[in-house]
Scaffold this active site. Structure first.
Site, PDB file in Angstrom:
ATOM      1  CE  LYS A   1     -46.630 -78.612 -36.474  1.00  0.00           C
ATOM      2  NZ  LYS A   1     -46.744 -78.047 -36.941  1.00  0.00           N
ATOM      3  CG  ASN A   2     -44.343 -75.945 -36.526  1.00  0.00           C
ATOM      4  OD1 ASN A   2     -44.733 -76.287 -36.741  1.00  0.00           O
ATOM      5  ND2 ASN A   2     -44.947 -74.607 -35.550  1.00  0.00           N
TER       6      ASN A   2
ATOM      7  NE  ARG B   1     -51.949 -73.546 -45.234  1.00  0.00           N
ATOM      8  CZ  ARG B   1     -51.693 -72.372 -44.728  1.00  0.00           C
ATOM      9  NH1 ARG B   1     -50.392 -73.294 -44.037  1.00  0.00           N
ATOM     10  NH2 ARG B   1     -50.403 -72.080 -46.454  1.00  0.00           N
TER      11      ARG B   1
ATOM     12  CB  CYS C   1     -55.742 -75.460 -42.548  1.00  0.00           C
ATOM     13  SG  CYS C   1     -55.497 -73.875 -41.019  1.00  0.00           S
TER      14      CYS C   1
ATOM     15  NE  ARG D   1     -51.911 -70.742 -41.584  1.00  0.00           N
ATOM     16  CZ  ARG D   1     -51.731 -71.796 -40.934  1.00  0.00           C
ATOM     17  NH1 ARG D   1     -52.175 -72.641 -40.691  1.00  0.00           N
ATOM     18  NH2 ARG D   1     -50.574 -72.674 -40.665  1.00  0.00           N
TER      19      ARG D   1
ATOM     20  CG  ASP E   1     -48.619 -71.924 -33.199  1.00  0.00           C
ATOM     21  OD1 ASP E   1     -47.293 -72.781 -33.864  1.00  0.00           O
ATOM     22  OD2 ASP E   1     -49.689 -72.229 -33.675  1.00  0.00           O
TER      23      ASP E   1
ATOM     24  NE  ARG F   1     -51.528 -82.141 -39.248  1.00  0.00           N
ATOM     25  CZ  ARG F   1     -51.608 -80.292 -39.669  1.00  0.00           C
ATOM     26  NH1 ARG F   1     -52.782 -80.595 -39.860  1.00  0.00           N
ATOM     27  NH2 ARG F   1     -50.925 -79.991 -40.420  1.00  0.00           N
TER      28      ARG F   1
HETATM   29  C1  EPZ Z   1     -46.362 -70.769 -39.069  1.00  0.00           C
HETATM   30  O1  EPZ Z   1     -47.503 -71.089 -39.949  1.00  0.00           O
HETATM   31  C2  EPZ Z   1     -46.577 -72.599 -38.650  1.00  0.00           C
HETATM   32  N1  EPZ Z   1     -46.446 -73.555 -38.923  1.00  0.00           N
HETATM   33  C3  EPZ Z   1     -47.895 -72.033 -37.216  1.00  0.00           C
HETATM   34  O2  EPZ Z   1     -47.859 -73.235 -36.294  1.00  0.00           O
HETATM   35  C4  EPZ Z   1     -47.828 -70.881 -36.341  1.00  0.00           C
HETATM   36  O3  EPZ Z   1     -49.028 -70.584 -35.833  1.00  0.00           O
HETATM   37  C5  EPZ Z   1     -47.777 -69.707 -37.203  1.00  0.00           C
HETATM   38  O4  EPZ Z   1     -46.089 -69.918 -37.851  1.00  0.00           O
HETATM   39  C6  EPZ Z   1     -47.998 -68.489 -36.818  1.00  0.00           C
HETATM   40  O5  EPZ Z   1     -46.417 -68.897 -35.742  1.00  0.00           O
HETATM   41  C7  EPZ Z   1     -44.824 -73.196 -39.769  1.00  0.00           C
HETATM   42  O6  EPZ Z   1     -43.905 -73.713 -39.140  1.00  0.00           O
HETATM   43  C8  EPZ Z   1     -45.308 -75.274 -40.680  1.00  0.00           C
HETATM   44  P1  EPZ Z   1     -47.779 -67.260 -41.127  1.00  0.00           P
HETATM   45  P2  EPZ Z   1     -47.589 -70.269 -41.391  1.00  0.00           P
HETATM   46  O7  EPZ Z   1     -47.214 -67.041 -42.544  1.00  0.00           O
HETATM   47  O8  EPZ Z   1     -46.182 -69.574 -41.393  1.00  0.00           O
HETATM   48  C9  EPZ Z   1     -50.991 -64.214 -43.247  1.00  0.00           C
HETATM   49  C10 EPZ Z   1     -49.244 -74.729 -35.595  1.00  0.00           C
HETATM   50  O9  EPZ Z   1     -49.800 -75.363 -34.783  1.00  0.00           O
HETATM   51  N2  EPZ Z   1     -50.096 -64.782 -44.056  1.00  0.00           N
HETATM   52  O10 EPZ Z   1     -46.623 -66.946 -40.107  1.00  0.00           O
HETATM   53  O11 EPZ Z   1     -47.960 -70.722 -42.105  1.00  0.00           O
HETATM   54  C11 EPZ Z   1     -51.506 -66.150 -42.306  1.00  0.00           C
HETATM   55  O12 EPZ Z   1     -52.819 -65.244 -42.816  1.00  0.00           O
HETATM   56  C12 EPZ Z   1     -48.828 -74.264 -36.578  1.00  0.00           C
HETATM   57  O13 EPZ Z   1     -47.933 -75.464 -35.564  1.00  0.00           O
HETATM   58  C13 EPZ Z   1     -50.167 -63.859 -45.577  1.00  0.00           C
HETATM   59  O14 EPZ Z   1     -51.266 -63.031 -45.564  1.00  0.00           O
HETATM   60  O15 EPZ Z   1     -47.883 -68.680 -40.976  1.00  0.00           O
HETATM   61  C14 EPZ Z   1     -51.931 -64.942 -40.788  1.00  0.00           C
HETATM   62  O16 EPZ Z   1     -52.789 -64.481 -40.693  1.00  0.00           O
HETATM   63  C15 EPZ Z   1     -50.253 -73.720 -36.880  1.00  0.00           C
HETATM   64  N3  EPZ Z   1     -49.681 -63.863 -47.031  1.00  0.00           N
HETATM   65  C16 EPZ Z   1     -50.324 -63.910 -40.293  1.00  0.00           C
HETATM   66  O17 EPZ Z   1     -49.894 -63.704 -41.950  1.00  0.00           O
HETATM   67  C17 EPZ Z   1     -48.820 -65.072 -46.780  1.00  0.00           C
HETATM   68  O18 EPZ Z   1     -48.280 -65.266 -48.000  1.00  0.00           O
HETATM   69  C18 EPZ Z   1     -49.664 -65.038 -40.394  1.00  0.00           C
HETATM   70  O19 EPZ Z   1     -48.786 -66.619 -40.919  1.00  0.00           O
HETATM   71  C19 EPZ Z   1     -48.813 -65.566 -45.089  1.00  0.00           C
HETATM   72  C20 EPZ Z   1     -49.169 -65.239 -44.047  1.00  0.00           C
END
Ligand code: EPZ
Length: 422
Positions: free
Chosen positions: A23-24, A95, A119, A124, A309, A401
């Site tokens: 998916k990702n 998102r 979410c 996020r 995840d 999803r």
């Molecule tokens: C990706 O989300 C995945 N989604 C998530 O999978 C996964 O849990 C996550 O990476 C971590 O591995 C997709 O790839 C579509 P991050 P993402 O930006 O990119 C903070 C699932 O279940 N952050 O790596 O949104 C954020 O708050 C989903 O398949 C900022 O502070 O996650 C978090 O604490 C859920 N500012 C950390 O970084 C930003 O601009 C990691 O988030 C961006 C992120």
């Protein structure tokens, strides 16, 4: 009509499960169509509601879409775009639509995306996505709940250091930089296999990216990108979920197409739990013929650490281990919502800050439980496969999803699980 999943626990799972496309990776791969007017053909695309949500947005924007469901193939062509705006209704559903920002501003010089809310699992934030686009020379304004990005003179390569690792933040930056003037260097970039595969996809379109799979990624901007055909890699999170399904039911499951190295740390943890893991030619065999699961502490971390995840699913396994384990969630501030539902099934889990203390119990009892987010719903299904009696997992839309035909895949291996409409 709302759907629930009804599970009769206590049946060992034995057989083969075909792991679908990730998916990702499918989601960022689909938005690469915005970077070229040529045709993008994606194979092994999973049939998920998140994929359909993103297709809805791409169609709204003006993308031609052909879905070959039988062969899990998507053919996308974005010759002319009608809008460069992603309305609230699409973004609130998922998102990851924020991923259209980078490619849209790269190719069209402008993009507007409704601000994605948080979410269930956390705020996020997307501040790092915005910062990266600003460093690449885009002007970013926010009003009426929209993020407006514009770069009338195009983007300019630069150096971007991420203070924390962000998967989609890295992906958005890469897709913005591929058409920028000059070279962009990303420091502290995400190492996830899906990020590496996205870079390989973009290179097959004529991009010039090096360093993918490491924390330093270099992108040399090019004039144009052309079409491509690309295979989506198998979903490591789906595979890890079914590995736990085998472990928790004392079963023996062959995870076809699972790539062992994408789950190396996770599989090493399961081996410490006492589960037999064997890498085969085209997949991984997971078998549990031990009476008791060893309790092993974990802390989630960005790849190659323990995947956040898979945290909820692992907790279901630790809930019935032979001792006490600590599970610490370091990425998201609210990713323990499965705990209260697991406790309603007889688990003994307490939370202090971002650490859950899981005291293993001998049995779980089936119950009506509520799914709250994608991976929490997987955790509840796993617990239901072990529990005595019937477990009904409500709000099934969460699971659809991210898991293609989870009930069918489990039924084929002996699970007593069925979808019911309520
Ligand atoms: C990706 O989300 C995945 N989604 C998530 O999978 C996964 O849990 C996550 O990476 C971590 O591995 C997709 O790839 C579509 P991050 P993402 O930006 O990119 C903070 C699932 O279940 N952050 O790596 O949104 C954020 O708050 C989903 O398949 C900022 O502070 O996650 C978090 O604490 C859920 N500012 C950390 O970084 C930003 O601009 C990691 O988030 C961006 C992120």
């Amino acid at each position: 009509m709302l759907q629930s999943m009804q599970i009769e626990g206590g049946y060992p799972l034995v057989g083969e499960i075909n792991i679908s496309g990730a998916k990702n990776l499918a989601l960022p791969a689909m938005v690469t169509t915005l970077l070229t007017e040529d045709e993008i053909i994606l194979n092994n695309v999973p049939d998920l509601s998140d994929v359909h949500s993103l297709l809805g947005l791409l169609e709204y924007l003006g993308c031609d879409i052909n879905i070959d469901k039988v062969n899990s193939k998507l053919i996308l062509k974005t010759t002319n775009i009608k809008y460069t705006e992603a309305p609230y209704d699409f973004v609130r559903k998922m998102r990851a639509t924020i991923l259209v920002l980078g490619p849209m501003v790269a190719r069209f010089g402008a993009a507007s995306v409704s601000f994605p809310g948080g979410c269930a699992i956390g705020v996020r934030a997307i501040d790092l996505h915005i910062k990266a686009l600003q460093l690449l020379g885009a002007e970013v304004t926010m009003d009426n709940g929209f993020i407006n990005v514009c770069a009338p003179n195009g983007l300019k390569g630069c150096e971007i250091t991420f203070p924390i690792i962000t998967v989609t933040g890295t992906e958005n930056s890469i897709m913005a930089a591929v058409l920028a003037k000059g070279t962009t260097k990303l420091i502290n970039a995400a190492l996830e296999p899906e990020v590496e595969a996205l870079c390989n996809l973009l290179n097959s379109m004529g991009a010039k990216i090096t360093g993918q799979g490491t924390s330093i990624i270099n992108i040399e901007g090019v004039e144009k990108l052309h079409g491509t055909t690309f295979d989506i890699i198998p979903d490591r999170i789906e595979a890890g979920t079914y590995a736990i399904a085998s472990a928790i039911t004392h079963g023996k499951l062959f995870l076809k197409n699972c790539i062992y190295k994408h789950l190396a740390l996770f599989f090493n943890t399961l081996k410490l739990n006492g589960i037999s893991i064997e890498e085969k030619q085209n997949g991984v065999m997971v078998e549990n013929n031990n009476d008791k699961i060893n309790p092993i502490n974990i802390r989630t971390a960005p790849y190659p650490g323990f995947a956040t995840d898979l945290q909820a699913q692992y907790m279901a396994l630790m809930a019935i281990s032979g001792g006490t384990s600590l599970i610490t969630e370091t990425l998201f501030e609210n990713r323990f919502m499965h705990v209260s539902e697991l406790n309603r099934m007889g688990a003994n889990i307490t939370i202090k800050g971002n650490t859950a203390t899981v005291k293993g119990v001998n049995k779980l009892s089936g119950a009506q439980v509520m799914a709250t987010d994608l991976r929490a719903s997987a955790s509840l299904i796993l617990a239901g496969l072990f529990a005595n009696g019937t477990t009904t997992v409500n709000r099934l839309y969460h699971i659809d999803r991210g898991y293609e035909s989870i009930d069918k895949k489990l039924q084929q291996c002996g699970a007593h699980i069925k979808r019911i409409s309520i």
